[in-house]
Scaffold this motif. Structure first.
Motif, PDB file in Angstrom:
ATOM      1  N   PRO A 480       0.814  -1.210   0.000  1.00  0.00           N
ATOM      2  CA  PRO A 480       0.000   0.000   0.000  1.00  0.00           C
ATOM      3  C   PRO A 480       0.851   1.264   0.000  1.00  0.00           C
ATOM      4  CG  PRO A 480       0.232  -0.787   2.232  1.00  0.00           C
ATOM      5  CD  PRO A 480       0.969  -1.774   1.363  1.00  0.00           C
ATOM      6  N   ASP A 481       0.189   2.359  -0.314  1.00  0.00           N
ATOM      7  CA  ASP A 481       0.802   3.671  -0.267  1.00  0.00           C
ATOM      8  C   ASP A 481      -0.110   4.588   0.548  1.00  0.00           C
ATOM      9  OD1 ASP A 481       2.968   3.139  -2.335  1.00  0.00           O
ATOM     10  OD2 ASP A 481       1.154   2.503  -3.358  1.00  0.00           O
ATOM     11  N   MET A 482       0.444   5.710   0.973  1.00  0.00           N
ATOM     12  CA  MET A 482      -0.351   6.562   1.874  1.00  0.00           C
ATOM     13  C   MET A 482      -1.333   7.454   1.108  1.00  0.00           C
ATOM     14  SD  MET A 482       0.684   9.481   4.549  1.00  0.00           S
ATOM     15  CE  MET A 482       2.273   8.957   5.103  1.00  0.00           C
ATOM     16  N   ILE A 483      -0.908   7.921  -0.062  1.00  0.00           N
ATOM     17  CA  ILE A 483      -1.757   8.819  -0.852  1.00  0.00           C
ATOM     18  C   ILE A 483      -1.702   8.369  -2.311  1.00  0.00           C
ATOM     19  CG2 ILE A 483      -2.122  11.206  -1.613  1.00  0.00           C
ATOM     20  CD1 ILE A 483      -0.377  12.079   0.818  1.00  0.00           C
ATOM     21  N   TYR A 484      -2.846   8.114  -2.888  1.00  0.00           N
ATOM     22  CA  TYR A 484      -2.903   7.835  -4.328  1.00  0.00           C
ATOM     23  C   TYR A 484      -3.300   9.133  -5.044  1.00  0.00           C
ATOM     24  CZ  TYR A 484      -2.639   3.055  -2.765  1.00  0.00           C
ATOM     25  OH  TYR A 484      -2.211   1.907  -2.164  1.00  0.00           O
ATOM     26  N   PHE A 485      -2.938   9.219  -6.307  1.00  0.00           N
ATOM     27  CA  PHE A 485      -3.326  10.412  -7.063  1.00  0.00           C
ATOM     28  C   PHE A 485      -3.349  10.073  -8.540  1.00  0.00           C
ATOM     29  CE2 PHE A 485       0.750  11.400  -8.998  1.00  0.00           C
ATOM     30  CZ  PHE A 485       1.655  10.763  -8.155  1.00  0.00           C
ATOM     31  N   ASP A 486      -4.054  10.894  -9.285  1.00  0.00           N
ATOM     32  CA  ASP A 486      -3.919  10.857 -10.737  1.00  0.00           C
ATOM     33  C   ASP A 486      -3.711  12.290 -11.195  1.00  0.00           C
ATOM     34  OD1 ASP A 486      -6.428  11.973 -10.670  1.00  0.00           O
ATOM     35  OD2 ASP A 486      -7.477  10.177 -11.346  1.00  0.00           O
ATOM     36  N   ALA A 487      -3.982  12.568 -12.456  1.00  0.00           N
ATOM     37  CA  ALA A 487      -3.671  13.906 -12.957  1.00  0.00           C
ATOM     38  C   ALA A 487      -4.444  14.989 -12.203  1.00  0.00           C
ATOM     39  CB  ALA A 487      -3.978  13.981 -14.447  1.00  0.00           C
ATOM     40  N   ASP A 488      -5.652  14.654 -11.756  1.00  0.00           N
ATOM     41  CA  ASP A 488      -6.507  15.689 -11.157  1.00  0.00           C
ATOM     42  C   ASP A 488      -6.874  15.464  -9.703  1.00  0.00           C
ATOM     43  OD1 ASP A 488      -6.858  16.946 -13.716  1.00  0.00           O
ATOM     44  OD2 ASP A 488      -8.096  15.216 -14.225  1.00  0.00           O
ATOM     45  N   ARG A 489      -6.718  14.221  -9.250  1.00  0.00           N
ATOM     46  CA  ARG A 489      -7.257  13.916  -7.916  1.00  0.00           C
ATOM     47  C   ARG A 489      -6.167  13.492  -6.934  1.00  0.00           C
ATOM     48  NH1 ARG A 489     -11.111   9.204  -8.737  1.00  0.00           N
ATOM     49  NH2 ARG A 489      -9.373   8.586 -10.048  1.00  0.00           N
ATOM     50  N   VAL A 490      -6.413  13.783  -5.658  1.00  0.00           N
ATOM     51  CA  VAL A 490      -5.559  13.314  -4.575  1.00  0.00           C
ATOM     52  C   VAL A 490      -6.452  12.453  -3.689  1.00  0.00           C
ATOM     53  CG1 VAL A 490      -4.188  14.015  -2.589  1.00  0.00           C
ATOM     54  CG2 VAL A 490      -4.147  15.393  -4.665  1.00  0.00           C
ATOM     55  N   LEU A 491      -6.061  11.197  -3.479  1.00  0.00           N
ATOM     56  CA  LEU A 491      -6.910  10.257  -2.738  1.00  0.00           C
ATOM     57  C   LEU A 491      -6.197   9.813  -1.459  1.00  0.00           C
ATOM     58  CD1 LEU A 491      -7.900   8.021  -5.812  1.00  0.00           C
ATOM     59  CD2 LEU A 491      -9.121   9.999  -4.917  1.00  0.00           C
ATOM     60  N   PRO A 492      -6.473  10.483  -0.357  1.00  0.00           N
ATOM     61  CA  PRO A 492      -5.812  10.084   0.891  1.00  0.00           C
ATOM     62  C   PRO A 492      -6.421   8.801   1.442  1.00  0.00           C
ATOM     63  CG  PRO A 492      -7.237  11.998   1.253  1.00  0.00           C
ATOM     64  CD  PRO A 492      -7.401  11.608  -0.175  1.00  0.00           C
TER      65      PRO A 492
END
Ligand code: AHR
Length: 766
Positions: A480-492
């Motif tokens: 796992p990772d702590m924060i996922y993201f893509d070009a527009d979103r930050v998913l904590p």
């Protein structure tokens, strides 16, 4: 809810222990893994803008990766007379050609947004005007501008593309017929409010800022010591103009542009209000290289040691020093105040490592006693490198040792007493990389419980950081990772909120907490089940098989699991395995089938290089013995395997050699945990920071007796709760977010602790 519906517990806080928590305690681990830097925090929108990709980055990649060409002209990759020899590849474009960069994703553009394009151009021949644009999928320009391309050598171009429409676009450079243009070092970055090209992606920076980290560890992880000497992270190769920086392959299977180098890392720390914690290689590369770690030859070590001394001078030296002056020349005359430096990362503790470590550490102690050097103790929280790393650290009188633990939630709940017995006269601990294996609430709560235990041992555990920090969706190498993201979103994730809750509210002086009324969760004895075999990446013939002495018919196994038969909690399975084809080894699972506990033995994992024993708890695995190097399975060469289960003991023989003899840890799990530290509030009053984890299915009530008797207390709490233990998945945002609550604790009143919750409360006398 009536009282009798909840389980009660009583917390009694004692007088302060005198242990003060390190103000540096909670920090962040940043490594360019999962495209977290190039493709993430680095605000660069172009991929391979310097035409520097090579197959060493990733099979099939090269100078034109991420670029598409249209038009009748040509694009030639060249290396003569580059902008800078450190970045030697560029292109010659003979128009008519449009070169489009695919970026990491399409760039989201809103009307009036500005993007700064920089590039080196050399007009070799011809007339006509090149242009730059951001074009949408239909080829319509969302923003465009002429690209001025003087002749007579490399020319540095900079222009702003200002959007006239909304859309999703990509950078396109058009070279008209008649023009021959050389291009290199292209970069496209959003323009910030002060008119500056952004270095870092603001939304990700904000997510990190909200964590209030005390320190930032960088650049790794494995990236710090690299795969082989050519891939070692040399800080000097990462400062100065971009064209002079040395790009390199990334050990995680992609490319390091080095656009973010040591200066930018230090500046990021400054932005976050955190102290920098660079990790430098201890003169050896990562051992996960075929043929083991590569070592800097002893004759070259003095120069390497000097590089590290120069790094400290670059960070801290006055502008009258060589490297302090260089820092000033690069735009940062003020020193960065470097205090912490890690030497090595998860290295195998060999004589080569020890010699080189000692050379660097001695030089730092002599020249820069203000720097606290952090040593390393292998990749796991136990085992040969852990033991040897600690023994070496004691011998060397290392100040702090970096321990790593990627373990199951069960491991964390079973090991809350881990630091209680640590020798207080030896090195302190930096729990530098850890995560409870998944992005579930179960894992987040296990991490929270362990964080309370770390604070409880704050006299020996001085620093900690979860890892890894960031992962771009679709390009992750580690979960796992702590924060996922893509070009527009930050998913904590839920783990992110746990980290934030601990970091934002910190106590100063530890108080002992006595908990009455909690019963630990027992771990039942291992269940009987079946023996299942599989061979992902190979086909293996299994013959001469028996379970508990009873013969079993031959089978052939490949990707899918094949059951060999039933086995008791104690029992013996034996067979001969002969690989028929493929490259890998095989896997044996013993015990229950669903998400219950079971055992796994890998005969040839890590690219068929090792053997390992794992246990599964709640469907999540721990390697409990190994990986131990092994020659691997070879096609047509029979291997005999024997696995013997006896109580908690597991033994594995391969070709008659006893390779594993390990006892499973089936101690109960402590799932309700409390901690407290006091501090002086802003107005000078005493405050208690109370942390409570309830990682069980039952809601609970906790009465709290504070030192000094039954005074009413009140304050504010943050509560992370509201989802079941197995909710929360990789690549998704947390199913729960912290909510604020008022706390009013009249004498005899209790905290409500929801099932699967973390509460952090700050209390003061009413
Ligand atoms: O955090 C991911 C990796 O885990 C790090 O690079 C390495 O240090 C550890 O093995």
């Amino acid at each position: 809810m009536p009282d009798n519906d909840v389980t009660r517990l009583n917390l009694t806080l004692g007088e302060p222990t005198g242990v003060t928590l390190d103000p540096d305690m909670w920090g962040i681990f940043f490594e360019d893994i999962n495209w977290s830097l190039d493709g993430g925090l680095n605000a660069e929108l172009l991929r391979n803008g310097d035409f520097a990709f090579t197959p060493a980055d990733h099979a099939g990649w090269g100078p034109l990766t991420a670029w598409q060409t249209t038009g009748d002209g040509s694009v030639e990759v060249r290396t003569e007379d580059p902008v800078h020899p450190n970045n030697g590849t560029y292109v010659r474009v003979t128009g008519p050609v449009t070169l489009t960069n695919e970026g990491f994703d399409a760039v989201r553009v809103s009307r009036d947004d500005a993007f700064r394009l920089t590039a080196f151009t050399w007009c070799v021949q011809g007339v006509g005007e090149a242009s730059a644009a951001i074009v949408d999928g239909a080829g319509e320009a969302l923003a465009e501008a002429p690209l001025n391309t003087p002749a007579g050598g490399w020319h540095e171009a900079s222009l702003d593309l200002v959007a006239t429409a909304d859309g999703l676009g990509r950078l396109a450079i058009t070279v008209p017929r008649g023009l021959v243009l050389e291009l290199d070092m292209l970069s496209l970055r959003p323009v910030g409010p002060a008119g500056e090209a952004l270095t870092f992606r603001p939304d990700l920076v904000e997510a990190l800022r909200a964590l209030k980290p005390s320190f930032v560890r960088f650049p790794g992880g494995c990236v710090a010591h690299g795969l082989g000497l050519g891939n070692l992270y040399h800080w000097k190769q990462t400062v100065g103009p971009r064209e002079s920086r040395v790009p390199s392959f990334n050990t995680w299977g992609y490319h390091q542009t080095r656009q973010i180098g040591y200066l930018e890392y230090f500046e990021l720390c400054e932005t976050l209000g955190a102290t920098a914690m660079p990790i430098v290689a201890a003169g050896v590369s990562c051992q996960n290289l075929r043929g083991r770690a590569a070592c800097i030859p002893m004759a070259d070590m003095p120069a390497y040691v000097q590089d590290i001394l120069d790094l400290v001078e670059f960070a801290n030296g006055g502008t009258d020093t060589e490297w302090g002056a260089r820092r000033a020349e690069l735009g940062h005359p003020e020193p960065f105040g470097l205090r912490l430096l890690g030497l090595g990362n998860e290295d195998e503790i060999t004589r080569d490592f020890e010699e080189r470590y000692a050379m660097v550490a001695e030089a730092l102690a002599a020249e820069h006693p203000e720097i606290t050097v952090i040593g390393t103790a292998g990749p796991q929280p136990f085992g040969p490198d852990f033991e040897d790393g600690w023994a070496f650290a004691r011998e060397q009188r290392v100040a702090i040792v970096d321990e790593h633990a990627y373990r199951t939630p069960r491991w964390f709940h079973q090991n809350l007493d881990r630091y209680d017995a640590y020798d207080r006269s030896g090195p302190a601990v930096y729990f530098g990389e850890y995560a409870a294996r998944t992005n579930s609430v179960r894992s987040a709560m296990a991490e929270a419980a362990f964080m309370i235990a770390m604070e409880r041992n704050g006299d020996i555990v001085r620093l900690a950081s979860y890892a890894p920090l960031l992962a771009r969706l679709g390009t992750t190498q580690w979960v796992p990772d702590m924060i996922y993201f893509d070009a527009d979103r930050v998913l904590p994730t839920a783990s992110y909120f746990v980290q934030r809750m601990f970091s934002v509210e910190r106590g100063e002086t530890l108080l002992p907490v006595q908990i009455d009324g909690v019963v630990d969760v027992p771990v039942p004895p291992r269940a009987a089940g079946t023996v299942r075999l599989s061979a992902p990446g190979a086909r293996v013939a299994v013959t001469d098989a028996s379970i508990d002495g009873a013969e079993v018919a031959p089978v052939e196994v490949a990707e899918d699991e094949v059951s060999l038969g039933a086995i008791g909690a104690d029992g013996v399975v034996e067979f001969t395995a002969t690989r028929v084809d493929g490259q890998e080894g095989m896997v044996i699972r013993l015990g229950g089938t669903g998400i219950e506990d079971f055992l796994q033995v890998d005969i040839g994992s890590w690219q068929n290089k090792t053997t390992v024993v794992h246990t599964y708890a709640d469907g999540i695995s721990n390697d409990i013995d190994g990986p131990y190097a092994w020659s691997g399975m070879s096609t047509d060469v029979p291997v005999t395997v024997r696995v013997e289960l006896e109580g908690e003991r597991i033994r594995v023989w391969v070709d008659g050699e006893l390779r594993h003899d390990v006892a499973e840890d089936r101690r109960p799990e402590t799932r309700v945990v409390a901690g407290c530290a006091e501090r002086t509030g802003e107005d000078g009053t005493r405050e208690y920071v109370v942390r409570l984890v309830n990682a069980t299915d039952e809601p609970r009530k906790a009465t709290l007796a504070l030192p000094g008797g039954p005074t009413p207390w009140m304050g504010a709490a943050t509560v992370l709760a509201g989802a079941g233990p197995d909710e929360g998945l990789a690549f998704e945002a947390s199913p729960i977010e912290p909510r604020d609550a008022d706390v009013d604790l009249a004498p005899g009143q209790a905290f409500q602790l929801p099932a699967w919750s973390l509460t952090v409360a700050v209390l003061r006398e009413a």
